[in-house]
Write a protein that holds these residues in place. Structure first.
Motif, PDB file in Angstrom:
ATOM      1  N   ARG A  36       0.852  -1.182   0.000  1.00 35.14           N
ATOM      2  CA  ARG A  36       0.000   0.000   0.000  1.00 35.14           C
ATOM      3  C   ARG A  36       0.892   1.238   0.000  1.00 35.14           C
ATOM      4  O   ARG A  36       1.866   1.307   0.721  1.00 35.14           O
ATOM      5  N   TRP A  38       1.171   5.588   0.026  1.00 34.51           N
ATOM      6  CA  TRP A  38       0.519   6.836   0.393  1.00 34.51           C
ATOM      7  C   TRP A  38       0.467   7.735  -0.832  1.00 34.51           C
ATOM      8  O   TRP A  38       1.492   8.087  -1.410  1.00 34.51           O
ATOM      9  N   TRP A  45      -4.372   6.178   1.130  1.00 33.58           N
ATOM     10  CA  TRP A  45      -3.589   5.009   0.750  1.00 33.58           C
ATOM     11  C   TRP A  45      -4.205   4.359  -0.480  1.00 33.58           C
ATOM     12  O   TRP A  45      -5.422   4.269  -0.587  1.00 33.58           O
TER      13      TRP A  45
ATOM     14  N   TRP C  38       9.701  11.648   8.240  1.00 35.89           N
ATOM     15  CA  TRP C  38       9.361  12.649   7.253  1.00 35.89           C
ATOM     16  C   TRP C  38       8.541  13.743   7.915  1.00 35.89           C
ATOM     17  O   TRP C  38       7.470  13.493   8.469  1.00 35.89           O
ATOM     18  N   ASP C 106      27.763   0.004   4.384  1.00 37.79           N
ATOM     19  CA  ASP C 106      26.550   0.374   3.663  1.00 37.79           C
ATOM     20  C   ASP C 106      26.903   1.207   2.423  1.00 37.79           C
ATOM     21  O   ASP C 106      27.305   2.361   2.542  1.00 37.79           O
TER      22      ASP C 106
ATOM     23  N   MET D   1       3.302   0.609   3.636  1.00 35.49           N
ATOM     24  CA  MET D   1       2.521  -0.251   4.539  1.00 35.49           C
ATOM     25  C   MET D   1       2.412  -1.638   3.930  1.00 35.49           C
ATOM     26  O   MET D   1       2.277  -1.769   2.721  1.00 35.49           O
ATOM     27  N   ASN D   2       2.497  -2.664   4.756  1.00 34.74           N
ATOM     28  CA  ASN D   2       2.504  -4.051   4.314  1.00 34.74           C
ATOM     29  C   ASN D   2       3.742  -4.384   3.483  1.00 34.74           C
ATOM     30  O   ASN D   2       3.768  -5.407   2.801  1.00 34.74           O
ATOM     31  N   ASP D   3       4.762  -3.543   3.533  1.00 31.31           N
ATOM     32  CA  ASP D   3       5.993  -3.880   2.842  1.00 31.31           C
ATOM     33  C   ASP D   3       6.602  -5.130   3.469  1.00 31.31           C
ATOM     34  O   ASP D   3       6.564  -5.311   4.686  1.00 31.31           O
ATOM     35  N   THR D   5      10.008  -6.737   4.183  1.00 28.76           N
ATOM     36  CA  THR D   5      11.439  -6.484   4.155  1.00 28.76           C
ATOM     37  C   THR D   5      12.170  -7.806   4.301  1.00 28.76           C
ATOM     38  O   THR D   5      11.697  -8.740   4.958  1.00 28.76           O
ATOM     39  N   ARG D  80      13.155  -4.307   0.111  1.00 29.98           N
ATOM     40  CA  ARG D  80      11.756  -4.713   0.037  1.00 29.98           C
ATOM     41  C   ARG D  80      11.578  -5.804  -1.019  1.00 29.98           C
ATOM     42  O   ARG D  80      12.014  -5.646  -2.160  1.00 29.98           O
ATOM     43  N   THR D 101      17.554  -1.230   0.051  1.00 37.25           N
ATOM     44  CA  THR D 101      17.690   0.021   0.804  1.00 37.25           C
ATOM     45  C   THR D 101      19.080   0.142   1.432  1.00 37.25           C
ATOM     46  O   THR D 101      19.527   1.240   1.736  1.00 37.25           O
ATOM     47  N   ALA D 102      19.756  -0.992   1.640  1.00 40.38           N
ATOM     48  CA  ALA D 102      21.130  -0.973   2.148  1.00 40.38           C
ATOM     49  C   ALA D 102      21.818  -2.245   1.680  1.00 40.38           C
ATOM     50  O   ALA D 102      21.231  -3.325   1.713  1.00 40.38           O
ATOM     51  N   ALA D 123      17.647  13.223  -0.347  1.00 41.35           N
ATOM     52  CA  ALA D 123      17.002  11.951  -0.026  1.00 41.35           C
ATOM     53  C   ALA D 123      15.605  11.941  -0.627  1.00 41.35           C
ATOM     54  O   ALA D 123      14.981  12.994  -0.795  1.00 41.35           O
ATOM     55  N   PRO D 124      15.099  10.784  -0.988  1.00 42.92           N
ATOM     56  CA  PRO D 124      13.767  10.719  -1.600  1.00 42.92           C
ATOM     57  C   PRO D 124      12.682  11.051  -0.588  1.00 42.92           C
ATOM     58  O   PRO D 124      12.849  10.856   0.605  1.00 42.92           O
ATOM     59  N   GLN D 125      11.568  11.568  -1.109  1.00 40.75           N
ATOM     60  CA  GLN D 125      10.403  11.767  -0.264  1.00 40.75           C
ATOM     61  C   GLN D 125       9.684  10.431  -0.123  1.00 40.75           C
ATOM     62  O   GLN D 125       9.791   9.576  -0.988  1.00 40.75           O
ATOM     63  N   PRO D 126       8.941  10.247   0.950  1.00 33.87           N
ATOM     64  CA  PRO D 126       8.416   8.911   1.252  1.00 33.87           C
ATOM     65  C   PRO D 126       7.407   8.395   0.248  1.00 33.87           C
ATOM     66  O   PRO D 126       7.273   7.194   0.095  1.00 33.87           O
ATOM     67  N   GLU D 127       6.707   9.281  -0.442  1.00 28.54           N
ATOM     68  CA  GLU D 127       5.656   8.766  -1.305  1.00 28.54           C
ATOM     69  C   GLU D 127       6.167   8.425  -2.717  1.00 28.54           C
ATOM     70  O   GLU D 127       5.415   7.989  -3.559  1.00 28.54           O
ATOM     71  N   ASP D 129       7.746   6.167  -5.369  1.00 25.40           N
ATOM     72  CA  ASP D 129       7.893   4.733  -5.547  1.00 25.40           C
ATOM     73  C   ASP D 129       8.650   4.478  -6.851  1.00 25.40           C
ATOM     74  O   ASP D 129       8.091   4.602  -7.931  1.00 25.40           O
TER      75      ASP D 129
END
Lengths: 149, 149, 149, 149
Positions: A36, A38, A45, C38, C106, D1-3, D5, D80, D101-102, D123-127, D129
């Motif tokens: 999901r 954002w 979502w 964020w 890393d 969400m529901n990622d 890892t 992910r 991611t690392a 750095a990327p913004q969270p939304e 993809d």
């Protein structure tokens, strides 16, 4: 060693199929994990890609799963991840399996009444590998399970 | 970013304590994870160290947990790990917290009957951090929870 | 069984201390993981809580770590998590340890030149538990390591 | 969400391929994880199944990877997990991807000299993809990468 452990949060996609083997009983089902994201512009979502896995659970976990879990229910699945490639009908197919070590209904989606089982079988010894036993017995994942969605 | 996710398989060590806050309801309890080692000489598993964690679950997960989980029950807990150091009574104390995102009864230990809840509250937005809200409100983990064992 | 595996992404907080024991060489250091959140209002990431862990690495991993890693460097640490409570000077202290199984610089933070080692020691057998051996030998984590920050 | 890892410990199976896209640079390679089982009768570890993954690393992680990693080198990959099913040439194919991611060279297998990079990009913004951006641009994983072994 080098096991890849993974925790999946998602929903049961097919009926749980339970069978007895010489390595003990095993429950198998397909499991769907939907990412999901954002959506900043719309402020909500939205669903992303859905990943499918074939989950196997052995012995007491398998038996309790078969007695407790129905299609569509939300679960937390913890176990070892394995990607296999096989020739089937002249084509190379990829299978993504999780050998579960602990599974529970996801309480973020509802409530559950738990009933502790009396342990009737010994815990496995560390060098037992259900995958190997299953392979030797020819009790590999049935085609209808791995291609279902 | 840089979140440490963890999956704990163990048992509820204290009663679930539920309270309402401005950030939503939260359930908290102590959780015990006991390592098990294969004893080659005696040919059996023996218990190793027990690790204790303080688990917090917010909103619908917290409410469903409070309605479903009792002391001693086996759970799978998936969430974000956080180690905090604080001064208390002139001493430096270390707290190990897990902010749960999914929790379920461990079906390797028994059976469960699940009942889906009707969702009555919106999912959180990604930039909300319950820890921060709790800290601002002064609803930090009560001392009796973090020192219980 | 019931091991809690964890992957930490953060920075080395203290110099790597290497010592020989009857269970093999071991490298130890404190490791810092800083959560980042964020900040929607300001449109940027800001630092959150920093969690500290004591990382131990045994045998060839320990020796290579001691030869490769300096204070402040960014690492990915994969291993088994353990929370211990001990009496020290009449007070109950909590220690958060990670027994590393794989560690790397890393590459999201810089570049690295790798040089493969010739393996000179046998891989451990599964029932060996370095923690137990260390405890029997009295080679537990030294106080200056666990209280450093 | 529901990622989901996952942390993979294994070896680089194909040369790292780097390309620029509107979402930033991306490095991709196939990665092999070989399970190892303790053979009680022979008293040694033996190789089990090898799982293959397609790893993608974006922006600075991708650039540093391309500058640091060669075929055959041992890595720790954290990211992910995503399973995709697609029609290709009239057949349904399954792809197993990890959005890293690392990533670091596994120091249990050798030594490494690290050099910190000066950060030159935000750095990327969270939304954001990267998968979605890549899909829109048609910069999906090239066939030769996903079928290589």
């Amino acid at each position: 060693m080098n096991d890849t452990t993974v925790t999946l949060v998602g929903n049961v996609a097919t009926a749980v199929e339970y069978r007895d083997t010489a390595a003990g009983g095993v429950a198998r089902f397909r499991f769907a994990v939907t990412a999901r994201r954002w959506d900043r512009e719309r402020g909500l979502w939205s669903d992303g890609n859905t990943s499918f896995y074939t989950v196997s659970a052995w012995r007491s976990l398998g038996a309790n799963l078969a007695a407790s879990v129905s299609v569509g229910e939300p679960l937390v699945v913890h176990g070892r991840l394995k990607v296999r490639e096989e020739e089937r009908d002249g084509q190379r197919k990829t299978f993504v399996d999780v050998d579960a070590t602990a599974v529970g209904h996801d309480l973020s989606r509802g409530t559950a009444a738990f009933r502790r089982a009396v342990r009737t079988e010994p815990a496995p010894q560390p060098e037992q590998d259900p995958w190997t036993v299953a392979a030797e017995e020819g009790t590999a994942v049935p085609p209808q399970l791995v291609t279902a969605s």
